[in-house]
Motif scaffolding. Structure first.
Motif, PDB file in Angstrom:
ATOM      1  N   ARG A  73      -3.248  -2.216  -8.806  1.00  0.00           N
ATOM      2  CA  ARG A  73      -2.629  -2.007  -7.614  1.00  0.00           C
ATOM      3  C   ARG A  73      -1.420  -0.974  -7.685  1.00  0.00           C
ATOM      4  O   ARG A  73      -1.328  -0.061  -6.789  1.00  0.00           O
ATOM      5  CB  ARG A  73      -2.189  -3.215  -6.692  1.00  0.00           C
ATOM      6  CG  ARG A  73      -1.737  -3.043  -5.398  1.00  0.00           C
ATOM      7  CD  ARG A  73      -1.318  -4.356  -4.916  1.00  0.00           C
ATOM      8  NE  ARG A  73      -0.177  -4.185  -3.405  1.00  0.00           N
ATOM      9  CZ  ARG A  73       0.468  -4.677  -3.117  1.00  0.00           C
ATOM     10  NH1 ARG A  73       1.148  -5.424  -4.151  1.00  0.00           N
ATOM     11  NH2 ARG A  73       0.984  -4.534  -2.161  1.00  0.00           N
ATOM     12  N   LEU A  74      -0.547  -1.230  -8.682  1.00  0.00           N
ATOM     13  CA  LEU A  74       0.675  -0.437  -8.835  1.00  0.00           C
ATOM     14  C   LEU A  74       0.110   1.132  -9.349  1.00  0.00           C
ATOM     15  O   LEU A  74       0.641   1.864  -8.574  1.00  0.00           O
ATOM     16  CB  LEU A  74       1.459  -0.980 -10.130  1.00  0.00           C
ATOM     17  CG  LEU A  74       2.634   0.010 -10.319  1.00  0.00           C
ATOM     18  CD1 LEU A  74       3.672  -0.194  -9.236  1.00  0.00           C
ATOM     19  CD2 LEU A  74       3.424  -0.883 -11.390  1.00  0.00           C
ATOM     20  N   ALA A  75      -0.827   1.270 -10.207  1.00  0.00           N
ATOM     21  CA  ALA A  75      -1.194   2.602 -10.467  1.00  0.00           C
ATOM     22  C   ALA A  75      -1.908   3.244  -9.416  1.00  0.00           C
ATOM     23  O   ALA A  75      -1.436   4.536  -9.112  1.00  0.00           O
ATOM     24  CB  ALA A  75      -2.232   2.386 -11.624  1.00  0.00           C
ATOM     25  N   LEU A  76      -2.730   2.627  -8.483  1.00  0.00           N
ATOM     26  CA  LEU A  76      -3.270   3.157  -7.406  1.00  0.00           C
ATOM     27  C   LEU A  76      -2.467   3.612  -6.415  1.00  0.00           C
ATOM     28  O   LEU A  76      -2.639   4.602  -5.839  1.00  0.00           O
ATOM     29  CB  LEU A  76      -4.387   2.293  -6.888  1.00  0.00           C
ATOM     30  CG  LEU A  76      -5.743   2.141  -7.737  1.00  0.00           C
ATOM     31  CD1 LEU A  76      -6.674   0.952  -7.006  1.00  0.00           C
ATOM     32  CD2 LEU A  76      -6.566   3.239  -7.677  1.00  0.00           C
ATOM     33  N   ALA A  77      -1.453   2.775  -5.925  1.00  0.00           N
ATOM     34  CA  ALA A  77      -0.610   3.176  -5.162  1.00  0.00           C
ATOM     35  C   ALA A  77       0.454   4.185  -5.458  1.00  0.00           C
ATOM     36  O   ALA A  77       0.793   4.867  -4.658  1.00  0.00           O
ATOM     37  CB  ALA A  77       0.453   1.796  -4.731  1.00  0.00           C
ATOM     38  N   ALA A  78       0.701   4.347  -6.773  1.00  0.00           N
ATOM     39  CA  ALA A  78       1.539   5.389  -7.319  1.00  0.00           C
ATOM     40  C   ALA A  78       0.968   6.594  -7.335  1.00  0.00           C
ATOM     41  O   ALA A  78       1.550   7.795  -7.396  1.00  0.00           O
ATOM     42  CB  ALA A  78       2.071   5.102  -8.612  1.00  0.00           C
ATOM     43  N   ARG A  79      -0.373   6.768  -7.383  1.00  0.00           N
ATOM     44  CA  ARG A  79      -1.101   8.089  -7.680  1.00  0.00           C
ATOM     45  C   ARG A  79      -0.998   9.128  -6.872  1.00  0.00           C
ATOM     46  O   ARG A  79      -0.192  10.243  -7.050  1.00  0.00           O
ATOM     47  CB  ARG A  79      -2.662   7.898  -7.855  1.00  0.00           C
ATOM     48  CG  ARG A  79      -3.473   9.180  -8.665  1.00  0.00           C
ATOM     49  CD  ARG A  79      -4.679   8.537  -8.775  1.00  0.00           C
ATOM     50  NE  ARG A  79      -4.652   7.363  -9.977  1.00  0.00           N
ATOM     51  CZ  ARG A  79      -5.563   6.531 -10.051  1.00  0.00           C
ATOM     52  NH1 ARG A  79      -7.004   6.539  -9.233  1.00  0.00           N
ATOM     53  NH2 ARG A  79      -5.478   5.601 -11.040  1.00  0.00           N
ATOM     54  N   PRO A  80      -1.205   9.004  -5.447  1.00  0.00           N
ATOM     55  CA  PRO A  80      -0.906   9.810  -4.448  1.00  0.00           C
ATOM     56  C   PRO A  80       0.779  10.400  -4.233  1.00  0.00           C
ATOM     57  O   PRO A  80       1.231  11.627  -4.047  1.00  0.00           O
ATOM     58  CB  PRO A  80      -1.134   9.537  -3.273  1.00  0.00           C
ATOM     59  CG  PRO A  80      -1.072   8.029  -3.419  1.00  0.00           C
ATOM     60  CD  PRO A  80      -1.535   7.707  -4.720  1.00  0.00           C
ATOM     61  N   ALA A 206      10.376   6.683  -5.458  1.00  0.00           N
ATOM     62  CA  ALA A 206      10.293   5.250  -5.620  1.00  0.00           C
ATOM     63  C   ALA A 206      10.413   4.199  -4.589  1.00  0.00           C
ATOM     64  O   ALA A 206       9.987   3.263  -4.694  1.00  0.00           O
ATOM     65  CB  ALA A 206      11.592   4.927  -6.846  1.00  0.00           C
ATOM     66  N   ASP A 207      11.360   4.446  -3.603  1.00  0.00           N
ATOM     67  CA  ASP A 207      11.329   3.907  -2.303  1.00  0.00           C
ATOM     68  C   ASP A 207      10.239   3.835  -1.793  1.00  0.00           C
ATOM     69  O   ASP A 207       9.600   2.617  -1.307  1.00  0.00           O
ATOM     70  CB  ASP A 207      12.537   4.474  -1.538  1.00  0.00           C
ATOM     71  CG  ASP A 207      14.013   4.181  -1.945  1.00  0.00           C
ATOM     72  OD1 ASP A 207      14.257   3.426  -2.696  1.00  0.00           O
ATOM     73  OD2 ASP A 207      14.819   5.036  -1.573  1.00  0.00           O
ATOM     74  N   GLU A 208       9.282   4.881  -1.716  1.00  0.00           N
ATOM     75  CA  GLU A 208       8.011   4.730  -0.957  1.00  0.00           C
ATOM     76  C   GLU A 208       7.130   4.043  -1.600  1.00  0.00           C
ATOM     77  O   GLU A 208       6.182   3.251  -1.017  1.00  0.00           O
ATOM     78  CB  GLU A 208       7.479   6.191  -1.092  1.00  0.00           C
ATOM     79  CG  GLU A 208       6.037   6.274  -0.248  1.00  0.00           C
ATOM     80  CD  GLU A 208       5.784   7.689  -0.166  1.00  0.00           C
ATOM     81  OE1 GLU A 208       4.560   8.141   0.389  1.00  0.00           O
ATOM     82  OE2 GLU A 208       6.307   8.715  -0.609  1.00  0.00           O
ATOM     83  N   LEU A 209       7.019   3.889  -2.940  1.00  0.00           N
ATOM     84  CA  LEU A 209       6.103   3.050  -3.763  1.00  0.00           C
ATOM     85  C   LEU A 209       6.720   1.546  -3.582  1.00  0.00           C
ATOM     86  O   LEU A 209       5.556   0.776  -3.180  1.00  0.00           O
ATOM     87  CB  LEU A 209       6.195   3.576  -5.127  1.00  0.00           C
ATOM     88  CG  LEU A 209       5.402   2.726  -6.082  1.00  0.00           C
ATOM     89  CD1 LEU A 209       3.677   2.628  -5.402  1.00  0.00           C
ATOM     90  CD2 LEU A 209       5.333   3.238  -7.659  1.00  0.00           C
ATOM     91  N   ALA A 211       8.016   0.239  -0.952  1.00  0.00           N
ATOM     92  CA  ALA A 211       7.677  -0.433   0.067  1.00  0.00           C
ATOM     93  C   ALA A 211       6.283  -0.531   0.487  1.00  0.00           C
ATOM     94  O   ALA A 211       5.913  -1.596   1.056  1.00  0.00           O
ATOM     95  CB  ALA A 211       8.040   1.091   1.408  1.00  0.00           C
ATOM     96  N   LEU A 212       5.382   0.242  -0.216  1.00  0.00           N
ATOM     97  CA  LEU A 212       3.790  -0.059  -0.368  1.00  0.00           C
ATOM     98  C   LEU A 212       3.848  -1.219  -1.019  1.00  0.00           C
ATOM     99  O   LEU A 212       2.898  -2.185  -0.545  1.00  0.00           O
ATOM    100  CB  LEU A 212       3.297   1.149  -0.985  1.00  0.00           C
ATOM    101  CG  LEU A 212       3.085   2.359  -0.198  1.00  0.00           C
ATOM    102  CD1 LEU A 212       2.378   3.423  -0.898  1.00  0.00           C
ATOM    103  CD2 LEU A 212       2.232   2.206   1.036  1.00  0.00           C
ATOM    104  N   LEU A 213       4.235  -1.440  -1.947  1.00  0.00           N
ATOM    105  CA  LEU A 213       4.039  -2.786  -2.808  1.00  0.00           C
ATOM    106  C   LEU A 213       4.538  -4.010  -2.076  1.00  0.00           C
ATOM    107  O   LEU A 213       4.222  -5.074  -2.354  1.00  0.00           O
ATOM    108  CB  LEU A 213       4.864  -2.767  -4.234  1.00  0.00           C
ATOM    109  CG  LEU A 213       4.090  -1.590  -5.020  1.00  0.00           C
ATOM    110  CD1 LEU A 213       4.820  -1.254  -6.393  1.00  0.00           C
ATOM    111  CD2 LEU A 213       2.667  -1.947  -5.560  1.00  0.00           C
ATOM    112  N   SER A 214       5.683  -3.826  -1.240  1.00  0.00           N
ATOM    113  CA  SER A 214       6.110  -5.047  -0.588  1.00  0.00           C
ATOM    114  C   SER A 214       5.347  -5.405   0.624  1.00  0.00           C
ATOM    115  O   SER A 214       5.601  -6.301   1.324  1.00  0.00           O
ATOM    116  CB  SER A 214       7.593  -4.772  -0.098  1.00  0.00           C
ATOM    117  OG  SER A 214       8.340  -4.285  -1.505  1.00  0.00           O
ATOM    118  N   ARG A 215       4.157  -4.796   0.960  1.00  0.00           N
ATOM    119  CA  ARG A 215       3.689  -5.101   2.331  1.00  0.00           C
ATOM    120  C   ARG A 215       2.738  -6.185   1.948  1.00  0.00           C
ATOM    121  O   ARG A 215       2.310  -6.446   1.023  1.00  0.00           O
ATOM    122  CB  ARG A 215       2.954  -3.801   2.618  1.00  0.00           C
ATOM    123  CG  ARG A 215       3.606  -2.602   3.316  1.00  0.00           C
ATOM    124  CD  ARG A 215       2.633  -1.503   3.730  1.00  0.00           C
ATOM    125  NE  ARG A 215       3.311  -0.449   4.090  1.00  0.00           N
ATOM    126  CZ  ARG A 215       3.065   0.844   4.434  1.00  0.00           C
ATOM    127  NH1 ARG A 215       1.874   0.958   4.189  1.00  0.00           N
ATOM    128  NH2 ARG A 215       3.849   1.955   4.950  1.00  0.00           N
TER     129      ARG A 215
END
Length: 215
Positions: A73-80, A206-209, A211-215
Motif C-alpha cells: 500500500r505504501l509503494a502504490l500510494a507513493a508512486r504518483p 511527505a505530508d501528502e503521502l 495524509a493518504l496513509l492516515s485515511r
C-alpha cells in the motif's frame, strides 16, 4: 493461547501475538492475559516483532500491526507522489523504509536528465552510512531554521557519497515515522543547498503521502 500451527514453538507464539493485535491494539500485559503466556516472554517477543516491522508500538505502549503489512500500500500510494516530485524538481525521488539496521529503497522515480542519480527498488544501504534518508529513519530531528521553525526536512551534501546531495522528509502516520521521501541530485546542479532549493517540495510530498496513509 491458540493451538499450535507449525510445531515451531517460538514462531507460533510470535504469530499468536501478531494475530492478537491485528484488529485491536493491546499492551503486552493485555496480550499475555489473552494468550495465557508469561508477560516477560510476551514483551520480549513483541519487541522483537517491532524490530522486524511486524508490530509497531504507539505512545500508550499498545502494540498493533506493523509497517510490513502496509508495504505494498505504501509503494502504490507513493508512486504518483514521487513522479510529481520528480517532475517538479527534475531530480530523482525515492521512498525509503527501515528494516532493522538498514534502509531499503521501496519506490523510485528517476530523473530523465542524462546525468542523474538512480538506485533500483530493493537497494539496501546501512543506516550507519548516513545520508538524509538514513538520518530520518534513524530518528534524527529535522533541521531548525534560524527563527526556530521546523522546515520538515534534513539535507545531506557529500555525506554518504562524494558529489551527491539530497534532502529528505519523514512520512509520519500518527507518531511513527514509517518512511522517508528523498530527493537526490548531482552536486553541480545544487545552486544553494539541497534543502533551500527543494526542501519545501520534499516536505509537501511527505505530508501528502502521510495524509493518504492516515485515511
Amino acid at each position: 493461547m491458540r493451538g499450535t500451527v507449525t510445531g515451531i514453538g517460538v514462531l507460533d507464539k510470535a504469530m499468536a501475538i501478531v494475530d492478537a493485535v491485528e484488529f485491536q491494539p493491546m499492551t503486552a500485559s493485555e496480550v499475555a492475559q489473552k494468550l495465557g503466556v508469561n508477560l516477560s516472554t510476551t514483551h520480549r517477543l513483541a519487541m522483537a516483532l517491532v524490530e522486524h516491522g511486524l508490530l509497531a508500538r504507539d505512545g500508550e505502549n499498545r502494540f498493533h500491526a506493523g509497517p510490513r503489512f502496509d508495504t505494498n500500500r505504501l509503494a502504490l500510494a507513493a508512486r504518483p507522489i514521487l513522479a510529481e516530485l520528480r517532475d517538479q524538481t527534475a531530480e530523482s525521488a525515492q521512498l525509503w523504509i527501515r528494516r532493522g539496521d538498514v534502509r531499503v529503497c521501496q519506490e523510485s522515480a528517476d530523473a530523465t536528465q542524462e546525468l542523474r542519480v538512480t538506485l533500483p527498488v530493493g537497494w539496501v544501504l546501512p543506516l550507519a552510512e548516513g545520508g538524509s534518508a538514513g538520518r530520518i529513519l534513524s530518528g534524527e530531528s529535522t533541521q531548525q531554521e534560524d527563527d526556530g521553525t521546523d522546515p520538515g526536512w534534513i539535507e545531506s551534501i557529500s555525506q554518504r557519497t562524494v558529489g551527491l546531495a539530497s534532502v529528505s522528509a519523514p512520512v509520519r502516520v500518527g507518531e511513527e515515522i514509517v518512511a522517508a521521501i528523498c530527493l537526490v541530485a548531482p552536486l553541480p546542479r545544487v545552486t544553494s543547498t539541497p534543502g533551500e532549493q527543494w526542501g519545501k517540495f520534499v516536505a509537501a510530498a511527505a505530508d501528502e503521502l502521510a495524509a493518504l496513509l492516515s485515511r
